[in-house]
Design a protein around this motif. Structure first.
Motif, PDB file in Angstrom:
ATOM      1  N   PRO A   1       0.836  -1.209   0.000  1.00 22.54           N
ATOM      2  CA  PRO A   1       0.000   0.000   0.000  1.00 22.54           C
ATOM      3  C   PRO A   1       0.870   1.258   0.000  1.00 22.54           C
ATOM      4  CG  PRO A   1      -0.817  -1.585   1.589  1.00 22.54           C
ATOM      5  CD  PRO A   1       0.525  -2.095   1.136  1.00 22.54           C
ATOM      6  N   SER A   2       0.377   2.293  -0.660  1.00 18.94           N
ATOM      7  CA  SER A   2       1.146   3.530  -0.785  1.00 18.94           C
ATOM      8  C   SER A   2       0.186   4.715  -0.868  1.00 18.94           C
ATOM      9  CB  SER A   2       2.014   3.462  -2.043  1.00 18.94           C
ATOM     10  OG  SER A   2       2.671   4.679  -2.292  1.00 18.94           O
ATOM     11  N   LYS A   3       0.680   5.897  -0.524  1.00 18.36           N
ATOM     12  CA  LYS A   3      -0.149   7.099  -0.670  1.00 18.36           C
ATOM     13  C   LYS A   3      -0.448   7.387  -2.135  1.00 18.36           C
ATOM     14  CE  LYS A   3       1.201   9.577   3.542  1.00 18.36           C
ATOM     15  NZ  LYS A   3       1.797  10.829   4.082  1.00 18.36           N
ATOM     16  N   PHE A   4       0.515   7.027  -2.994  1.00 14.82           N
ATOM     17  CA  PHE A   4       0.371   7.302  -4.411  1.00 14.82           C
ATOM     18  C   PHE A   4       0.572   6.021  -5.220  1.00 14.82           C
ATOM     19  CE2 PHE A   4       2.142  11.075  -2.351  1.00 14.82           C
ATOM     20  CZ  PHE A   4       1.157  12.024  -2.648  1.00 14.82           C
ATOM     21  N   PHE A   5      -0.187   5.905  -6.300  1.00 15.16           N
ATOM     22  CA  PHE A   5      -0.034   4.777  -7.213  1.00 15.16           C
ATOM     23  C   PHE A   5       1.257   4.940  -8.007  1.00 15.16           C
ATOM     24  CE2 PHE A   5      -0.503   3.537 -11.694  1.00 15.16           C
ATOM     25  CZ  PHE A   5      -0.638   2.169 -11.550  1.00 15.16           C
ATOM     26  N   SER A   6       2.042   3.858  -8.114  1.00 11.99           N
ATOM     27  CA  SER A   6       3.245   3.915  -8.932  1.00 11.99           C
ATOM     28  C   SER A   6       3.579   2.534  -9.488  1.00 11.99           C
ATOM     29  CB  SER A   6       4.437   4.455  -8.133  1.00 11.99           C
ATOM     30  OG  SER A   6       4.847   3.533  -7.148  1.00 11.99           O
ATOM     31  N   VAL A   7       4.217   2.537 -10.655  1.00  9.61           N
ATOM     32  CA  VAL A   7       4.626   1.309 -11.331  1.00  9.61           C
ATOM     33  C   VAL A   7       6.078   1.443 -11.749  1.00  9.61           C
ATOM     34  CG1 VAL A   7       4.345  -0.114 -13.394  1.00  9.61           C
ATOM     35  CG2 VAL A   7       2.332   0.711 -12.192  1.00  9.61           C
ATOM     36  N   SER A   8       6.889   0.443 -11.390  1.00  5.86           N
ATOM     37  CA  SER A   8       8.278   0.381 -11.814  1.00  5.86           C
ATOM     38  C   SER A   8       8.520  -0.973 -12.457  1.00  5.86           C
ATOM     39  CB  SER A   8       9.209   0.576 -10.615  1.00  5.86           C
ATOM     40  OG  SER A   8      10.558   0.409 -10.988  1.00  5.86           O
ATOM     41  N   ILE A   9       9.161  -0.975 -13.623  1.00  4.50           N
ATOM     42  CA  ILE A   9       9.406  -2.209 -14.359  1.00  4.50           C
ATOM     43  C   ILE A   9      10.903  -2.381 -14.552  1.00  4.50           C
ATOM     44  CG2 ILE A   9       9.010  -3.486 -16.501  1.00  4.50           C
ATOM     45  CD1 ILE A   9       6.419  -1.878 -16.850  1.00  4.50           C
ATOM     46  N   LYS A  10      11.411  -3.549 -14.186  1.00  2.40           N
ATOM     47  CA  LYS A  10      12.816  -3.868 -14.368  1.00  2.40           C
ATOM     48  C   LYS A  10      12.929  -5.162 -15.165  1.00  2.40           C
ATOM     49  CE  LYS A  10      14.039  -1.575 -10.034  1.00  2.40           C
ATOM     50  NZ  LYS A  10      14.705  -1.684  -8.714  1.00  2.40           N
TER      51      LYS A  10
ATOM     52  N   LYS B   1       3.593   1.129 -18.533  1.00  3.86           N
ATOM     53  CA  LYS B   1       3.295   1.769 -17.256  1.00  3.86           C
ATOM     54  C   LYS B   1       1.917   2.418 -17.258  1.00  3.86           C
ATOM     55  CE  LYS B   1       8.096   2.614 -15.939  1.00  3.86           C
ATOM     56  NZ  LYS B   1       9.091   3.623 -15.492  1.00  3.86           N
ATOM     57  N   GLY B   2       1.487   2.883 -18.418  1.00  4.59           N
ATOM     58  CA  GLY B   2       0.191   3.550 -18.492  1.00  4.59           C
ATOM     59  C   GLY B   2      -0.938   2.640 -18.913  1.00  4.59           C
ATOM     60  N   ASN B   3      -0.610   1.595 -19.683  1.00  4.58           N
ATOM     61  CA  ASN B   3      -1.636   0.664 -20.169  1.00  4.58           C
ATOM     62  C   ASN B   3      -1.196  -0.743 -19.798  1.00  4.58           C
ATOM     63  OD1 ASN B   3      -3.793  -0.486 -21.530  1.00  4.58           O
ATOM     64  ND2 ASN B   3      -2.789  -0.399 -23.520  1.00  4.58           N
ATOM     65  N   ASN B   4      -1.289  -1.036 -18.526  1.00  2.00           N
ATOM     66  CA  ASN B   4      -0.711  -2.254 -17.985  1.00  2.00           C
ATOM     67  C   ASN B   4      -1.793  -3.293 -17.720  1.00  2.00           C
ATOM     68  OD1 ASN B   4       0.374  -4.110 -15.831  1.00  2.00           O
ATOM     69  ND2 ASN B   4       2.190  -2.850 -16.155  1.00  2.00           N
TER      70      ASN B   4
ATOM     71  N   LYS C   1     -11.152   1.497  -2.895  1.00  2.00           N
ATOM     72  CA  LYS C   1      -9.981   1.787  -3.710  1.00  2.00           C
ATOM     73  C   LYS C   1      -8.784   2.027  -2.807  1.00  2.00           C
ATOM     74  CE  LYS C   1     -12.377   3.662  -7.760  1.00  2.00           C
ATOM     75  NZ  LYS C   1     -12.482   4.812  -8.697  1.00  2.00           N
ATOM     76  N   GLN C   2      -7.642   1.566  -3.254  1.00  2.00           N
ATOM     77  CA  GLN C   2      -6.415   1.710  -2.482  1.00  2.00           C
ATOM     78  C   GLN C   2      -5.252   1.851  -3.461  1.00  2.00           C
ATOM     79  OE1 GLN C   2      -5.301   1.479   1.034  1.00  2.00           O
ATOM     80  NE2 GLN C   2      -3.459   2.113  -0.080  1.00  2.00           N
ATOM     81  N   ASN C   3      -4.377   2.792  -3.215  1.00  2.00           N
ATOM     82  CA  ASN C   3      -3.187   2.939  -4.043  1.00  2.00           C
ATOM     83  C   ASN C   3      -2.111   1.956  -3.595  1.00  2.00           C
ATOM     84  OD1 ASN C   3      -4.044   5.028  -5.763  1.00  2.00           O
ATOM     85  ND2 ASN C   3      -3.649   6.564  -4.183  1.00  2.00           N
ATOM     86  N   PHE C   4      -1.370   1.445  -4.563  1.00  5.58           N
ATOM     87  CA  PHE C   4      -0.265   0.530  -4.290  1.00  5.58           C
ATOM     88  C   PHE C   4       0.960   0.946  -5.086  1.00  5.58           C
ATOM     89  CE2 PHE C   4      -3.964  -2.005  -3.257  1.00  5.58           C
ATOM     90  CZ  PHE C   4      -3.569  -2.747  -2.159  1.00  5.58           C
ATOM     91  N   LYS C   5       2.111   0.598  -4.556  1.00  6.86           N
ATOM     92  CA  LYS C   5       3.352   0.732  -5.297  1.00  6.86           C
ATOM     93  C   LYS C   5       3.738  -0.640  -5.812  1.00  6.86           C
ATOM     94  CE  LYS C   5       8.221   2.027  -4.987  1.00  6.86           C
ATOM     95  NZ  LYS C   5       9.306   2.549  -4.124  1.00  6.86           N
ATOM     96  N   PHE C   6       3.851  -0.769  -7.136  1.00  5.87           N
ATOM     97  CA  PHE C   6       4.176  -2.048  -7.767  1.00  5.87           C
ATOM     98  C   PHE C   6       5.575  -1.981  -8.376  1.00  5.87           C
ATOM     99  CE2 PHE C   6      -0.446  -1.674  -8.075  1.00  5.87           C
ATOM    100  CZ  PHE C   6      -0.878  -2.916  -7.622  1.00  5.87           C
TER     101      PHE C   6
END
Length: 293
Positions: free
Chosen positions: A33-42, A52-55, A72-77
């Motif tokens: 869980p995070s305050k802001f939604f974010s996506v990181s791909i490695k 990242k935008g159309n995942n 609804k809940q924001n997550f950091k992925f």
């Protein structure tokens, strides 16, 4: 939480949309869980900003998480991807399975692998890739009344997978357009009998029989014509001692099963003959979906 799903090779010759196995090449996602939604791909896909935008993962995750929690809940992925995209190694199935499993974990709801598999069927209507992605090992699967029914065989460690990955993609939807609209009775019986023999060979560990049992008349030749070098790949693999050599899914990857003692030699021959392609020697994966809390 950390969730990982293995790559898969489907069809395995005659087992069109019904046979598949898992190899030890994994996509992993970590999230919290995070305050802001974010996506990181490695890894695979990290240079593709569109992901990242159309995942696909995010869409399926949000659909299930909202259904399960009514909030609804924001997550950091963070995604760690090893499975090549659009190469016939089940990258889409890995995304679907991990998204469904992640949503349930995030919602605090633990469900069986069978339940996750049936949820995944909504997004991938053939069970050949999603079943080994969830269950691991070799799987024969069918769909009845919107549920997957399957049998799994644990694969021993004295056999390996040598996969040759061309530098060109094959789109699954497009590759289906080159297939015949109908099949003769003779070809249907041919594939039925070879599929049955393949399943028996896997379960009886009669690996030598797979050279014959894995022959196909439904899809391989038509798809291989889209990348003619694949005929030479199969020829070199068999001449070098591969136990079976089949188009992986709809391609473009070619899957070879080999004895452990032959893996280095066969891999080297393929690398020498096809230097522009990537060749990987992989263990088989018997775990499938792994959830680490």
């Amino acid at each position: 939480m950390e969730i990982s799903v293995p790559a898969t090779s489907a069809n395995l010759g005659p087992g069109f949309d019904s046979l598949g196995l898992a190899v030890d090449l994994r996509n992993k996602v970590e999230f919290h869980p995070s305050k802001f939604f974010s996506v990181s791909i490695k890894g695979e896909g990290e240079n593709n900003p569109r992901l990242k935008g159309n995942n696909l993962f995010i869409g399926i995750f949000n659909e299930h998480y909202t259904r399960l929690t009514k909030k609804k809940q924001n997550f950091k992925f963070t995604f760690y991807n090893q499975i090549p995209m659009s190469r016939g190694l089940g990258s889409s199935s890995a995304v679907i399975v991990s998204a469904v499993a992640s949503a349930h974990e995030a919602a605090g709801i633990r469900v069986s692998k069978r339940r996750i598999l049936n949820h995944a069927l909504v997004y991938e209507n053939h069970p050949d890739n999603i079943t080994p992605a969830v269950m691991g090992g070799f799987n024969a699967a069918t769909v009845e009344k919107n549920k997957v029914f399957s049998q799994k065989k644990h694969l021993p460690d004295y056999i390996k997978a040598v996969v040759i990955i061309p530098n060109k993609q094959m789109n699954t939807s497009r590759s289906r357009t080159v297939l015949p609209k109908s099949y003769s009775k003779d070809n249907a019986v041919y594939n039925l009998s070879h599929t049955a023999l393949s399943v028996a060979s896997f379960f009886n560990e009669d690996w030598e029989m797979l050279r014959l049992a894995s022959h196909d008349r439904f899809h391989q030749k038509a798809r291989m014509k889209m990348l003619p070098e694949l005929f030479a790949v199969q020829k070199v693999a068999y001449e070098s001692g591969a136990l079976m050599s089949t188009l992986s899914g709809s391609g473009s990857t070619f899957f070879n099963m080999v004895y452990d003692e032959d893996a280095a030699m066969i891999s080297n021959k393929l690398k020498q003959k096809f230097p522009e392609f990537s060749v990987k020697t992989l263990d088989f994966d018997n775990n499938g979906l792994i959830i680490e809390r």
